[in-house]
Design a protein around this motif. Sequence first.
Motif, mmCIF file in Angstrom:
data_model
loop_
_atom_site.group_PDB
_atom_site.id
_atom_site.type_symbol
_atom_site.label_atom_id
_atom_site.label_comp_id
_atom_site.label_asym_id
_atom_site.label_seq_id
_atom_site.Cartn_x
_atom_site.Cartn_y
_atom_site.Cartn_z
ATOM 1 N N ARG A 177 0.821 -1.203 0.000
ATOM 2 C CA ARG A 177 0.000 0.000 0.000
ATOM 3 C C ARG A 177 0.861 1.262 0.000
ATOM 4 N NH1 ARG A 177 -5.122 -0.085 1.850
ATOM 5 N NH2 ARG A 177 -4.644 -1.731 3.346
ATOM 6 N N THR A 226 1.424 2.328 -3.498
ATOM 7 C CA THR A 226 0.244 2.942 -4.120
ATOM 8 C C THR A 226 0.021 4.360 -3.600
ATOM 9 O OG1 THR A 226 -1.257 2.020 -2.438
ATOM 10 C CG2 THR A 226 -0.817 0.674 -4.385
ATOM 11 N N GLN A 227 0.312 4.578 -2.331
ATOM 12 C CA GLN A 227 0.162 5.920 -1.775
ATOM 13 C C GLN A 227 1.187 6.883 -2.378
ATOM 14 O OE1 GLN A 227 0.523 5.104 2.418
ATOM 15 N NE2 GLN A 227 -1.658 4.621 2.656
ATOM 16 N N GLU A 259 -3.067 1.019 -11.967
ATOM 17 C CA GLU A 259 -4.372 0.377 -11.828
ATOM 18 C C GLU A 259 -4.239 -1.064 -11.351
ATOM 19 O OE1 GLU A 259 -8.386 -0.485 -14.524
ATOM 20 O OE2 GLU A 259 -6.679 0.630 -15.348
ATOM 21 N N ASN A 317 -3.175 -1.136 -7.677
ATOM 22 C CA ASN A 317 -4.293 -0.815 -6.784
ATOM 23 C C ASN A 317 -5.237 -2.007 -6.636
ATOM 24 O OD1 ASN A 317 -3.467 1.840 -6.286
ATOM 25 N ND2 ASN A 317 -4.493 2.608 -8.116
ATOM 26 N N SER A 374 -6.172 -4.010 -3.174
ATOM 27 C CA SER A 374 -7.567 -4.158 -2.765
ATOM 28 C C SER A 374 -7.901 -5.611 -2.436
ATOM 29 C CB SER A 374 -8.479 -3.646 -3.881
ATOM 30 O OG SER A 374 -9.837 -3.816 -3.541
#
Length: 531
Positions: free
Chosen positions: A92, A95-96, A137, A140, A144
């Motif tokens: 994560r 992604t951040q 994409e 992410n 998820s």
Amino acid sequence: MLAESALRIVIVVEVAAQTPSLLVGRGLGRRRRITTEHAIKTFFGSNALVAIVVLGLITIFLFREGFGFFGENLKNLRLYRRAGLEFVDIMRTQTQRHASLSRQLSDIRLQEVRAQAGKSELASFDQFSNGFSDAAEALNGLVSDTNDQALALRETLVHVVGQPVDLSINNQSTDEAAAPAPMVDQNKGMVALRSAGGKFADIADVTKVKIDNLLAAPPQLSSAKARKTFEKWKTKTRAYLAQFPAVSEQLRVWDAHKAVPAYRAVTSFLFGPDWITASFWQDWYGIIPLLVGSIMVAVVALLIAVPLGVSAAIYVSEVAQRGEKSLIKPYIEFISAIPSVVLGFFGIAVVGQTVRAISQLSIMKWVPFFPISERLNVFTAGSLLALMAVPTIFTLAEDALRNVPRGFKEASYALGANRLQTIVRVLVPASLSGIISAILLGLGRVIGETMVVLLCAGNRIAIPDFTQGLGAFFQPVHTMTGIIAQEMGEVVRGSIHYRALFMVGLVLFALTLGINYLAQKLVNRFRMSIG
């Protein structure tokens, strides 16, 4: 003769009779004086004793309520690792960082719009920006999916097993009573979660290729400021891409049943950069953003209040005429009578709005971090706190200057010094201990203030972006006093959040004691040097 002798006898008897009464009167007066002195000593001594007892009770209460936090925080950290939430957060983080770079592209586009760039150039830039956002994409989507798996594992550990367990695959028991069915599900879930590490490495390679292709054909920008910012953005992006191999290796060696040392419960609080509560994912209680916010607000307040307060005290004490003193001193001291909530409303409606309006003026374009978007920030809160600290600093500093022996001033004038030299080289050094005490009390007024910072600081729990230089002082922050006032009424008594707020109070208490201790050391050293 007989009559004269009788008269002498009567006089002697009367004198002898009166002598004890005089001694008794003196004794009564002494006893009364002793009794009065004893009563005064008892009164003030009892007040000091009460103050010591109250301070001790407060300290014990803070320690009792606060230190239970560390045990609960350690349990949360161990559950965070055992459930795989830590594994997901490693991915994560990337992604951040990608999202942060996308936001910076939006800021660059805004700079280009303000420079009145053409539509074709904006269209080219928008295509580049959309391509960069789409490159993450797949990443992410992976985060998820693993996010849901880790949450399911945590729910199993908390509600089914009741406590964190060893998730090692080889830890299954042959006895079905000792190894219930949920244990198998936990192991399968952990295997599925760990498989995301290999997927991350593949996705990282694809993402890197896409972004490299975009960087090979950057958009054309007409604004010099936008071009400069874009070059910085490209440097950050290359650093972001260079981190992918290290993140893949970190995922590969991650171990769910690796022990979490006990000291992590303390270090995560004292040095943690996040304060996140009531989260569906993981609560974090790191005091760094609150501590940084309190320090920044106090620095701004003192930078404004100390020169104003001390210089006003010098002027009133040594320069002003009697009429000026009767006008200036009461008005400065009257500021302390203004309620802090009124000053907070003034900061919201006037100070913050005025600073933001000034930053948007065309003549202020030379300032790198102007215009600012937030009217409630460090500078707004610090300006209002400076207004509250000025009366305290002024009054005590003026008293310290007035208490300097008159002979010091007369001796300076006798040696040929003028007024400015006397003030700078004689009066201020002689009263420096009192001035330092005034500044410290002003600092205590600033750090302990709640309402103004709660209304004017912006209440964003994040460490400001110090890469903007002085622009960090125009960003919203949260403070230690503000977080206690805001959240104490909402927490459940005895919960980890409740205890974390008491730990914040303990840190504030220790910080204040440390400042006063260092100040006393400085004052004593100065006295020894001038002695």
